[in-house]
Design a protein around this motif. Structure first.
Motif, PDB file in Angstrom:
ATOM      1  N   SER A 109     -34.628 -18.210  11.665  1.00 10.42           N
ATOM      2  CA  SER A 109     -33.228 -18.345  12.062  1.00 10.42           C
ATOM      3  C   SER A 109     -32.478 -17.034  11.866  1.00 10.42           C
ATOM      4  CB  SER A 109     -32.564 -19.467  11.264  1.00 10.42           C
ATOM      5  OG  SER A 109     -31.230 -19.618  11.663  1.00 10.42           O
ATOM      6  N   ARG A 110     -32.706 -16.373  10.737  1.00  6.15           N
ATOM      7  CA  ARG A 110     -32.049 -15.080  10.479  1.00  6.15           C
ATOM      8  C   ARG A 110     -32.481 -14.023  11.501  1.00  6.15           C
ATOM      9  NH1 ARG A 110     -32.360 -16.962   5.172  1.00  6.15           N
ATOM     10  NH2 ARG A 110     -34.466 -16.202   4.820  1.00  6.15           N
ATOM     11  N   VAL A 111     -33.785 -13.999  11.806  1.00  2.00           N
ATOM     12  CA  VAL A 111     -34.308 -13.015  12.762  1.00  2.00           C
ATOM     13  C   VAL A 111     -33.711 -13.260  14.151  1.00  2.00           C
ATOM     14  CG1 VAL A 111     -36.405 -12.272  13.955  1.00  2.00           C
ATOM     15  CG2 VAL A 111     -36.432 -12.572  11.477  1.00  2.00           C
ATOM     16  N   LEU A 112     -33.685 -14.523  14.569  1.00  2.00           N
ATOM     17  CA  LEU A 112     -33.142 -14.852  15.894  1.00  2.00           C
ATOM     18  C   LEU A 112     -31.650 -14.566  15.963  1.00  2.00           C
ATOM     19  CD1 LEU A 112     -34.958 -18.221  16.723  1.00  2.00           C
ATOM     20  CD2 LEU A 112     -35.653 -15.881  17.294  1.00  2.00           C
ATOM     21  N   SER A 113     -30.932 -14.901  14.920  1.00  2.00           N
ATOM     22  CA  SER A 113     -29.487 -14.676  14.888  1.00  2.00           C
ATOM     23  C   SER A 113     -29.169 -13.192  15.035  1.00  2.00           C
ATOM     24  CB  SER A 113     -28.906 -15.220  13.585  1.00  2.00           C
ATOM     25  OG  SER A 113     -27.520 -15.016  13.554  1.00  2.00           O
ATOM     26  N   ALA A 114     -29.894 -12.355  14.313  1.00  2.00           N
ATOM     27  CA  ALA A 114     -29.661 -10.909  14.390  1.00  2.00           C
ATOM     28  C   ALA A 114     -29.921 -10.381  15.799  1.00  2.00           C
ATOM     29  CB  ALA A 114     -30.542 -10.180  13.369  1.00  2.00           C
ATOM     30  N   GLU A 115     -31.006 -10.834  16.415  1.00  2.00           N
ATOM     31  CA  GLU A 115     -31.338 -10.374  17.770  1.00  2.00           C
ATOM     32  C   GLU A 115     -30.326 -10.886  18.795  1.00  2.00           C
ATOM     33  OE1 GLU A 115     -33.306  -8.192  20.619  1.00  2.00           O
ATOM     34  OE2 GLU A 115     -33.601  -8.165  18.446  1.00  2.00           O
ATOM     35  N   LEU A 116     -29.911 -12.133  18.651  1.00  2.00           N
ATOM     36  CA  LEU A 116     -28.918 -12.683  19.577  1.00  2.00           C
ATOM     37  C   LEU A 116     -27.587 -11.951  19.458  1.00  2.00           C
ATOM     38  CD1 LEU A 116     -29.801 -16.438  19.151  1.00  2.00           C
ATOM     39  CD2 LEU A 116     -29.928 -15.160  21.304  1.00  2.00           C
ATOM     40  N   ASP A 117     -27.212 -11.561  18.236  1.00  2.00           N
ATOM     41  CA  ASP A 117     -25.973 -10.808  18.035  1.00  2.00           C
ATOM     42  C   ASP A 117     -26.010  -9.459  18.736  1.00  2.00           C
ATOM     43  OD1 ASP A 117     -24.927 -12.861  16.536  1.00  2.00           O
ATOM     44  OD2 ASP A 117     -25.258 -11.878  14.587  1.00  2.00           O
ATOM     45  N   GLU A 118     -27.198  -8.864  18.815  1.00  2.00           N
ATOM     46  CA  GLU A 118     -27.338  -7.545  19.443  1.00  2.00           C
ATOM     47  C   GLU A 118     -27.464  -7.619  20.958  1.00  2.00           C
ATOM     48  OE1 GLU A 118     -30.372  -5.153  17.680  1.00  2.00           O
ATOM     49  OE2 GLU A 118     -29.687  -5.585  15.641  1.00  2.00           O
ATOM     50  N   SER A 119     -27.848  -8.767  21.476  1.00  2.00           N
ATOM     51  CA  SER A 119     -28.033  -8.894  22.925  1.00  2.00           C
ATOM     52  C   SER A 119     -26.823  -9.590  23.542  1.00  2.00           C
ATOM     53  CB  SER A 119     -29.302  -9.704  23.228  1.00  2.00           C
ATOM     54  OG  SER A 119     -29.049 -11.076  23.046  1.00  2.00           O
TER      55      SER A 119
END
Length: 178
Positions: free
Chosen positions: A57-67
């Protein structure tokens, strides 16, 4: 290049989920009032515990925030695992459901409930429970004959060795004896 949001999300998130040792099972974007909810379902052959779900969840959240794949509007990310009565749609789902009781809707219209004993590339070896004191029977079922399959919840199943649980029943028994 992908055109739908779901395809773009899958392209972005699937490698990240795999890097965490999990499989991306499902992605859904739902509108809840004015907010959107991005639901991501993950799993693995050994299951996904709470720590693994939190990490991905943390990994996906960080990537979604950047995209910009979710656009500019607000959304909530929900990451979880398949439900207890999950539908079996992929070969790996059947493998993971070995020793579980499954309700099968057959392409010919019949319905059976049986325990998966083994899975190979062509189909399943099943144990069909006996009715009214009769012994269980073995049955072979080809994947081509399955229209739908869904794992069944069993509340009172007796432990009989490798029943697909995570070992917690054994630990609980040891704690009770202590």
């Amino acid at each position: 290049m992908s055109t739908t949001q779901s395809e773009r999300l899958r392209e972005l998130l699937e490698p990240l989920v795999r890097s965490q040792g999990l499989d991306l099972e499902e992605i859904a974007v739902d509108s809840v009032g004015r907010k959107r909810v991005l639901r991501v379902v993950v799993d693995s052959d050994t299951g996904a515990d709470l720590d693994a779900v939190a990490d991905v969840s943390r990994v996906l959240s960080a990537e979604l925030d950047e995209s910009d794949v979710m656009g500019q509007g607000e959304y909530t990310l929900e990451v979880g695992t398949p439900g207890a009565e999950r539908a079996l749609t992929e070969h790996r789902h059947y493998v993971r459901a070995t020793h579980r009781l499954v309700k099968f809707q057959l392409t010919e219209g019949d319905e059976i409930v049986a325990r998966i004993l083994a899975v190979d590339e062509d189909g399943l070896d099943l144990e069909v429970p006996g009715v009214k004191g009769r012994k269980p029977t073995a049955r072979r079922l080809a994947f081509a004959d399955i229209a739908k399959a869904r794992v069944q919840v069993e509340f009172n199943r007796k432990a009989d060795g490798d029943d697909g649980n995570d070992g917690n029943d054994k630990n609980m028994k040891e704690e009770e004896e202590a």
